[in-house]
Design a protein around this motif. Structure first.
Motif, PDB file in Angstrom:
ATOM      1  N   THR A  76       0.844  -1.193   0.000  1.00 49.14           N
ATOM      2  CA  THR A  76       0.000   0.000   0.000  1.00 49.14           C
ATOM      3  C   THR A  76       0.878   1.242   0.000  1.00 49.14           C
ATOM      4  O   THR A  76       2.033   1.205   0.442  1.00 49.14           O
ATOM      5  CB  THR A  76      -0.938   0.049   1.223  1.00 49.14           C
ATOM      6  N   LEU A  77       0.326   2.331  -0.483  1.00 51.37           N
ATOM      7  CA  LEU A  77       1.027   3.610  -0.521  1.00 51.37           C
ATOM      8  C   LEU A  77       0.006   4.715  -0.283  1.00 51.37           C
ATOM      9  O   LEU A  77      -0.994   4.807  -0.996  1.00 51.37           O
ATOM     10  CB  LEU A  77       1.718   3.805  -1.882  1.00 51.37           C
ATOM     11  N   LEU A  78       0.253   5.543   0.721  1.00 50.62           N
ATOM     12  CA  LEU A  78      -0.659   6.633   1.051  1.00 50.62           C
ATOM     13  C   LEU A  78      -0.065   7.959   0.585  1.00 50.62           C
ATOM     14  O   LEU A  78       1.028   8.338   0.996  1.00 50.62           O
ATOM     15  CB  LEU A  78      -0.921   6.676   2.554  1.00 50.62           C
ATOM     16  N   ILE A  79      -0.777   8.657  -0.287  1.00 51.65           N
ATOM     17  CA  ILE A  79      -0.394   9.997  -0.740  1.00 51.65           C
ATOM     18  C   ILE A  79      -1.557  10.920  -0.437  1.00 51.65           C
ATOM     19  O   ILE A  79      -2.605  10.843  -1.076  1.00 51.65           O
ATOM     20  CB  ILE A  79      -0.051  10.026  -2.242  1.00 51.65           C
ATOM     21  N   GLY A  80      -1.364  11.787   0.552  1.00 45.56           N
ATOM     22  CA  GLY A  80      -2.472  12.641   0.968  1.00 45.56           C
ATOM     23  C   GLY A  80      -3.607  11.791   1.514  1.00 45.56           C
ATOM     24  O   GLY A  80      -3.413  10.972   2.413  1.00 45.56           O
ATOM     25  N   SER A  81      -4.787  11.953   0.959  1.00 42.03           N
ATOM     26  CA  SER A  81      -5.937  11.154   1.384  1.00 42.03           C
ATOM     27  C   SER A  81      -6.266  10.058   0.378  1.00 42.03           C
ATOM     28  O   SER A  81      -7.382   9.542   0.359  1.00 42.03           O
ATOM     29  CB  SER A  81      -7.163  12.062   1.576  1.00 42.03           C
ATOM     30  N   ARG A  82      -5.274   9.698  -0.468  1.00 45.27           N
ATOM     31  CA  ARG A  82      -5.476   8.664  -1.487  1.00 45.27           C
ATOM     32  C   ARG A  82      -4.604   7.452  -1.155  1.00 45.27           C
ATOM     33  O   ARG A  82      -3.390   7.571  -1.009  1.00 45.27           O
ATOM     34  CB  ARG A  82      -5.137   9.191  -2.887  1.00 45.27           C
ATOM     35  N   LEU A  83      -5.240   6.295  -1.022  1.00 45.43           N
ATOM     36  CA  LEU A  83      -4.544   5.063  -0.678  1.00 45.43           C
ATOM     37  C   LEU A  83      -4.433   4.185  -1.921  1.00 45.43           C
ATOM     38  O   LEU A  83      -5.435   3.740  -2.477  1.00 45.43           O
ATOM     39  CB  LEU A  83      -5.297   4.315   0.422  1.00 45.43           C
ATOM     40  N   PHE A  84      -3.198   3.949  -2.361  1.00 44.03           N
ATOM     41  CA  PHE A  84      -2.929   3.098  -3.518  1.00 44.03           C
ATOM     42  C   PHE A  84      -2.670   1.682  -3.005  1.00 44.03           C
ATOM     43  O   PHE A  84      -1.882   1.482  -2.082  1.00 44.03           O
ATOM     44  CB  PHE A  84      -1.724   3.608  -4.300  1.00 44.03           C
ATOM     45  N   VAL A  85      -3.314   0.700  -3.626  1.00 42.52           N
ATOM     46  CA  VAL A  85      -3.235  -0.684  -3.161  1.00 42.52           C
ATOM     47  C   VAL A  85      -2.773  -1.584  -4.306  1.00 42.52           C
ATOM     48  O   VAL A  85      -3.401  -1.612  -5.370  1.00 42.52           O
ATOM     49  CB  VAL A  85      -4.606  -1.171  -2.634  1.00 42.52           C
ATOM     50  N   ALA A  86      -1.665  -2.322  -4.075  1.00 44.67           N
ATOM     51  CA  ALA A  86      -1.183  -3.309  -5.049  1.00 44.67           C
ATOM     52  C   ALA A  86      -1.939  -4.606  -4.795  1.00 44.67           C
ATOM     53  O   ALA A  86      -1.784  -5.225  -3.747  1.00 44.67           O
ATOM     54  CB  ALA A  86       0.321  -3.505  -4.888  1.00 44.67           C
ATOM     55  N   GLN A  87      -2.737  -5.025  -5.790  1.00 43.40           N
ATOM     56  CA  GLN A  87      -3.635  -6.159  -5.601  1.00 43.40           C
ATOM     57  C   GLN A  87      -3.261  -7.372  -6.442  1.00 43.40           C
ATOM     58  O   GLN A  87      -4.137  -8.169  -6.804  1.00 43.40           O
ATOM     59  CB  GLN A  87      -5.075  -5.736  -5.888  1.00 43.40           C
ATOM     60  N   GLY A  88      -1.986  -7.527  -6.757  1.00 46.15           N
ATOM     61  CA  GLY A  88      -1.561  -8.713  -7.493  1.00 46.15           C
ATOM     62  C   GLY A  88      -2.252  -8.815  -8.835  1.00 46.15           C
ATOM     63  O   GLY A  88      -2.204  -7.893  -9.664  1.00 46.15           O
ATOM     64  N   SER A  89      -2.937  -9.930  -9.072  1.00 46.57           N
ATOM     65  CA  SER A  89      -3.637 -10.125 -10.348  1.00 46.57           C
ATOM     66  C   SER A  89      -4.823  -9.185 -10.497  1.00 46.57           C
ATOM     67  O   SER A  89      -5.381  -9.043 -11.586  1.00 46.57           O
ATOM     68  CB  SER A  89      -4.112 -11.578 -10.467  1.00 46.57           C
ATOM     69  N   GLY A  90      -5.223  -8.531  -9.403  1.00 49.40           N
ATOM     70  CA  GLY A  90      -6.325  -7.562  -9.464  1.00 49.40           C
ATOM     71  C   GLY A  90      -5.884  -6.183  -9.893  1.00 49.40           C
ATOM     72  O   GLY A  90      -6.703  -5.275 -10.005  1.00 49.40           O
ATOM     73  N   LEU A  92      -4.072  -2.447  -9.770  1.00 48.99           N
ATOM     74  CA  LEU A  92      -3.867  -1.341  -8.830  1.00 48.99           C
ATOM     75  C   LEU A  92      -5.211  -0.686  -8.535  1.00 48.99           C
ATOM     76  O   LEU A  92      -5.973  -0.376  -9.445  1.00 48.99           O
ATOM     77  CB  LEU A  92      -2.911  -0.314  -9.433  1.00 48.99           C
ATOM     78  N   ARG A  93      -5.478  -0.470  -7.251  1.00 48.54           N
ATOM     79  CA  ARG A  93      -6.729   0.191  -6.869  1.00 48.54           C
ATOM     80  C   ARG A  93      -6.401   1.418  -6.044  1.00 48.54           C
ATOM     81  O   ARG A  93      -5.477   1.414  -5.232  1.00 48.54           O
ATOM     82  CB  ARG A  93      -7.618  -0.760  -6.067  1.00 48.54           C
ATOM     83  N   VAL A  94      -7.160   2.493  -6.248  1.00 55.26           N
ATOM     84  CA  VAL A  94      -6.982   3.727  -5.498  1.00 55.26           C
ATOM     85  C   VAL A  94      -8.244   3.976  -4.684  1.00 55.26           C
ATOM     86  O   VAL A  94      -9.351   4.017  -5.220  1.00 55.26           O
ATOM     87  CB  VAL A  94      -6.717   4.931  -6.427  1.00 55.26           C
ATOM     88  N   LEU A  95      -8.049   4.145  -3.357  1.00 52.81           N
ATOM     89  CA  LEU A  95      -9.167   4.367  -2.457  1.00 52.81           C
ATOM     90  C   LEU A  95      -9.145   5.792  -1.925  1.00 52.81           C
ATOM     91  O   LEU A  95      -8.079   6.375  -1.712  1.00 52.81           O
ATOM     92  CB  LEU A  95      -9.102   3.397  -1.270  1.00 52.81           C
ATOM     93  N   ASP A  96     -10.344   6.341  -1.704  1.00 52.88           N
ATOM     94  CA  ASP A  96     -10.491   7.628  -1.032  1.00 52.88           C
ATOM     95  C   ASP A  96     -10.376   7.371   0.467  1.00 52.88           C
ATOM     96  O   ASP A  96     -11.230   6.723   1.068  1.00 52.88           O
ATOM     97  CB  ASP A  96     -11.850   8.237  -1.380  1.00 52.88           C
ATOM     98  N   TYR A  97      -9.297   7.899   1.071  1.00 49.31           N
ATOM     99  CA  TYR A  97      -8.993   7.624   2.473  1.00 49.31           C
ATOM    100  C   TYR A  97      -9.364   8.806   3.376  1.00 49.31           C
ATOM    101  O   TYR A  97      -9.021   8.829   4.539  1.00 49.31           O
ATOM    102  CB  TYR A  97      -7.489   7.319   2.586  1.00 49.31           C
ATOM    103  N   SER A  98     -10.078   9.786   2.829  1.00 48.05           N
ATOM    104  CA  SER A  98     -10.387  10.986   3.603  1.00 48.05           C
ATOM    105  C   SER A  98     -11.233  10.661   4.840  1.00 48.05           C
ATOM    106  O   SER A  98     -11.150  11.344   5.854  1.00 48.05           O
ATOM    107  CB  SER A  98     -11.105  12.020   2.728  1.00 48.05           C
ATOM    108  N   ASN A  99     -12.041   9.612   4.746  1.00 53.50           N
ATOM    109  CA  ASN A  99     -12.781   9.119   5.912  1.00 53.50           C
ATOM    110  C   ASN A  99     -12.438   7.636   6.071  1.00 53.50           C
ATOM    111  O   ASN A  99     -13.018   6.787   5.398  1.00 53.50           O
ATOM    112  CB  ASN A  99     -14.282   9.296   5.723  1.00 53.50           C
ATOM    113  N   PRO A 100     -11.494   7.300   6.960  1.00 48.46           N
ATOM    114  CA  PRO A 100     -11.028   5.914   7.061  1.00 48.46           C
ATOM    115  C   PRO A 100     -12.113   4.907   7.425  1.00 48.46           C
ATOM    116  O   PRO A 100     -11.937   3.712   7.221  1.00 48.46           O
ATOM    117  CB  PRO A 100      -9.963   5.986   8.168  1.00 48.46           C
ATOM    118  N   THR A 101     -13.232   5.361   7.983  1.00 52.94           N
ATOM    119  CA  THR A 101     -14.295   4.423   8.348  1.00 52.94           C
ATOM    120  C   THR A 101     -15.223   4.121   7.171  1.00 52.94           C
ATOM    121  O   THR A 101     -16.001   3.171   7.238  1.00 52.94           O
ATOM    122  CB  THR A 101     -15.139   4.996   9.498  1.00 52.94           C
ATOM    123  N   GLN A 102     -15.133   4.909   6.112  1.00 49.59           N
ATOM    124  CA  GLN A 102     -16.000   4.709   4.946  1.00 49.59           C
ATOM    125  C   GLN A 102     -15.187   4.919   3.666  1.00 49.59           C
ATOM    126  O   GLN A 102     -15.499   5.799   2.854  1.00 49.59           O
ATOM    127  CB  GLN A 102     -17.198   5.664   4.988  1.00 49.59           C
TER     128      GLN A 102
END
Length: 290
Positions: A76-90, A92-102
């Motif tokens: 994983t890599l966090l840049i600001g409020s954007r979480l980049f996730v290395a998902q292998g065969s899936g 790369l996914r980018v998540l909105d991390y501004s609200n960690p509970t949602q």
């Protein structure tokens, strides 16, 4: 009641770790104070005084967010409020991390294994992530370093342009490939490069240090990478078949030079780039990479 603490100064000389010597009690309010009754302040390596006094409550960690969809996650890599996730065969996914509970998915870049051929597609599993700030003239650009492949496909390192990540225009590709480089052959067919599995990457300055399982440590000059793969960007290779992980940092190495009278003079070299390589089953190896 005062609690004794241990302080550790990091290599940056500006970051400090403060740890209590005994366990704190949950629910109790404590005061962190970085000066004593005589008025002496704690200082960092640059003699900057750290005059801090703040209250805090000890609390157990608890779960904010979880996914149960069976996704692969390798890095994983966090840049600001954007979480980049290395998902292998899936991919790369980018998540909105501004609200960690949602957290919510902003964009997904698939791999060739995901049967999605729209836009940018990685040629193999996405295994590791790094952050690179490229300086061009007076401008600084944020890049994401992605490594992977090496199973059924060539091992790769890619630089991604994320300048359009926040765009809401459906006609704009939010993540694009900026540069690419082949770093190893597939494990099933070694032709011109050593074969292995890229597993992790660390970035310092404009260099990427990639651990390739079954191969070794590959050093790539990110500035020399291009739109197409070229051999100029691979500047160093250290063979280590059982490589596990690598840590890269700057350090000072002292060398002794023998004088004519038999004495030794210490010559100090600053800003050496040092790699600490974890070798599975064996231990650690340190390399001076200047």
């Amino acid at each position: 009641t005062e609690i004794k603490v241990r302080t550790t100064l990091f290599n940056t000389n500006s970051e400090l770790s403060i740890r209590p010597e005994r366990q704190l009690t949950e629910g109790h309010v404590y005061i962190l104070r970085t000066y004593n009754k005589e008025g002496t302040d704690l200082s960092d390596g640059s003699k900057n005084k750290l005059h801090v006094e703040c209250n805090f409550r000890a609390k157990r960690s608890y779960q904010l967010y979880t996914e149960t969809a069976g996704q692969e996650v390798y890095d994983t890599l966090l840049i600001g409020s954007r979480l980049f996730v290395a998902q292998g065969s899936g991919g790369l996914r980018v998540l909105d991390y501004s609200n960690p509970t949602q957290m919510s998915t902003m964009v997904t870049v698939p791999s060739i294994d995901s049967n999605d051929s729209s836009g940018l597609v990685f040629p193999g599993k996405v295994m590791g992530l790094g952050r690179y700030r490229e300086v061009i003239g007076s401008q600084t650009y944020e890049r994401v370093v992605v490594i992977g492949g090496g199973d059924k496909t060539l091992g790769f390192i890619k630089l991604l342009d994320i300048s359009q990540l926040e765009s809401t225009d459906p006609g704009i590709q939010r993540i694009t490939q900026y540069k690419t480089q082949i770093i190893c052959d597939s494990a099933s067919s070694a032709v011109s490069l050593p074969a292995g599995y890229p597993r992790g990457v660390k970035v310092i300055d404009h260099y990427a240090f990639v651990t390739v399982l079954g191969d070794g440590l590959v050093v790539v000059d990110l500035d020399k990478m291009g739109e197409q793969s070229n051999n100029k960007s691979i500047i160093r290779f250290h063979s280590e078949e059982n490589i596990g992980d690598v840590g890269v940092y700057r350090g000072i190495i002292e060398t002794q030079i023998e004088q004519a009278d038999g004495s030794y003079e210490v010559s100090t070299k600053k800003d050496n780039i040092i790699a600490a390589v974890l070798v599975n089953y064996y231990g650690l190896k340190f390399f001076n990479l200047n």
